[in-house]
Design an enzyme around this catalytic site. Sequence first.
Site, PDB file in Angstrom:
ATOM      1  N   CYS A  11       0.807  -1.236   0.000  1.00 22.25           N
ATOM      2  CA  CYS A  11       0.000   0.000   0.000  1.00 22.25           C
ATOM      3  C   CYS A  11       0.841   1.288   0.000  1.00 22.25           C
ATOM      4  CB  CYS A  11      -0.931   0.008   1.210  1.00 22.25           C
ATOM      5  SG  CYS A  11      -2.004   1.463   1.212  1.00 22.25           S
ATOM      6  N   SER A  64      -4.811   8.296   5.280  1.00 29.34           N
ATOM      7  CA  SER A  64      -3.370   8.577   5.333  1.00 29.34           C
ATOM      8  C   SER A  64      -3.055  10.062   5.525  1.00 29.34           C
ATOM      9  CB  SER A  64      -2.693   8.053   4.067  1.00 29.34           C
ATOM     10  OG  SER A  64      -3.215   8.666   2.915  1.00 29.34           O
TER      11      SER A  64
HETATM   12  N1  LIG Z   1      -7.926   7.527   0.952  1.00 30.75           N
HETATM   13  C1  LIG Z   1      -7.301   6.431   1.639  1.00 30.75           C
HETATM   14  C2  LIG Z   1      -6.941   5.355   0.636  1.00 30.75           C
HETATM   15  C3  LIG Z   1      -6.376   4.129   1.317  1.00 30.75           C
HETATM   16  C4  LIG Z   1      -6.510   2.889   0.439  1.00 30.75           C
HETATM   17  O1  LIG Z   1      -7.117   2.927  -0.651  1.00 30.75           O
HETATM   18  N2  LIG Z   1      -5.973   1.775   0.926  1.00 30.75           N
HETATM   19  C5  LIG Z   1      -6.116   0.527   0.211  1.00 30.75           C
HETATM   20  C6  LIG Z   1      -4.815  -0.252   0.182  1.00 30.75           C
HETATM   21  S1  LIG Z   1      -3.564   0.590  -0.701  1.00 30.75           S
HETATM   22  C7  LIG Z   1      -7.130  -0.324   0.963  1.00 30.75           C
HETATM   23  O2  LIG Z   1      -7.061  -0.433   2.155  1.00 30.75           O
HETATM   24  N3  LIG Z   1      -8.047  -0.949   0.216  1.00 30.75           N
HETATM   25  C8  LIG Z   1      -8.981  -1.861   0.789  1.00 30.75           C
HETATM   26  C9  LIG Z   1     -10.366  -1.603   0.296  1.00 30.75           C
HETATM   27  O3  LIG Z   1     -10.589  -0.626  -0.429  1.00 30.75           O
HETATM   28  O4  LIG Z   1     -11.238  -2.392   0.666  1.00 30.75           O
HETATM   29  C10 LIG Z   1      -6.071   6.917   2.397  1.00 30.75           C
HETATM   30  O5  LIG Z   1      -5.455   7.885   1.917  1.00 30.75           O
HETATM   31  O6  LIG Z   1      -5.750   6.360   3.456  1.00 30.75           O
END
Ligand SMILES: N[C@@H](CCC(=O)N[C@@H](CS)C(=O)NCC(=O)O)C(=O)O
Length: 220
Positions: A11, A64
């Site tokens: 990630c 994040s």
């Molecule tokens: N807007 C979020 C995006 C985080 C994100 O998309 N994380 C992904 C992994 S890179 C995730 O956890 N995906 C799991 C899902 O969408 O179910 C941030 O900036 O923290």
Amino acid sequence: MKPKLISFKLCPFVQKAVLTLLEKDIDFDIEYIDLENPPTWFNDISPLGKVPVLQIGDQVLFESSVIVEYLDEVYGDSLHPHDPLLKAQNRSWMEFGNECLMNGYNLIHAADEAAFNEQREALMKKMDRLENELQGGRFFNGDKLSLVDLSFTPFFQRLEYLNDVSPGIIDRTRHPQVTQWSENLMAMDTVKQSTVPEIEQLYKDMMQKSGGHLSTLMAA
Ligand SMILES: N[C@@H](CCC(=O)N[C@@H](CS)C(=O)NCC(=O)O)C(=O)O
């Protein structure tokens, strides 16, 4: 209290938080989960079911950008510029960096060449914008490293992997300042420490598994 980051090895959003922790020399724990089969405790604490999540005792932060801003505010000297307008502009570009990450993700999942070229062009246009914004310093704001630099680092790292498979995604002639900035960021000591050692292989495995246009280039 020692913060604990909940992570997924690939990630880039987690990596932004790790880079902030490392650059600010903050002692932290990290726990990797499998996002395809997340543990129940993770679903209980993560409102959106996404990583990163930062645990501070029994308190939880998610998203994040929020995590990075919290770490910057609470630990040591700020990695943001002091001037409020400049700081806000840096935050705008940090959001732009998040959008670039999504372009990278879309490139991996582009099913065929036409879809890939469309995404590639969208990314090139973003790089045009970034090129206009940069002043030619070592970092985004000049000589001093800022949060905006750390935000773009995971994106540029993955762009290099994409460029290995589809050369030209990094275009030094069209984007000389962006390319130089990216190289300056990749030269930071913390970059290697901010991911698992096998990140490149994991990323390329993901490209392969996507079954999209990039996977056909890899097979050729
Ligand atoms: N807007 C979020 C995006 C985080 C994100 O998309 N994380 C992904 C992994 S890179 C995730 O956890 N995906 C799991 C899902 O969408 O179910 C941030 O900036 O923290």
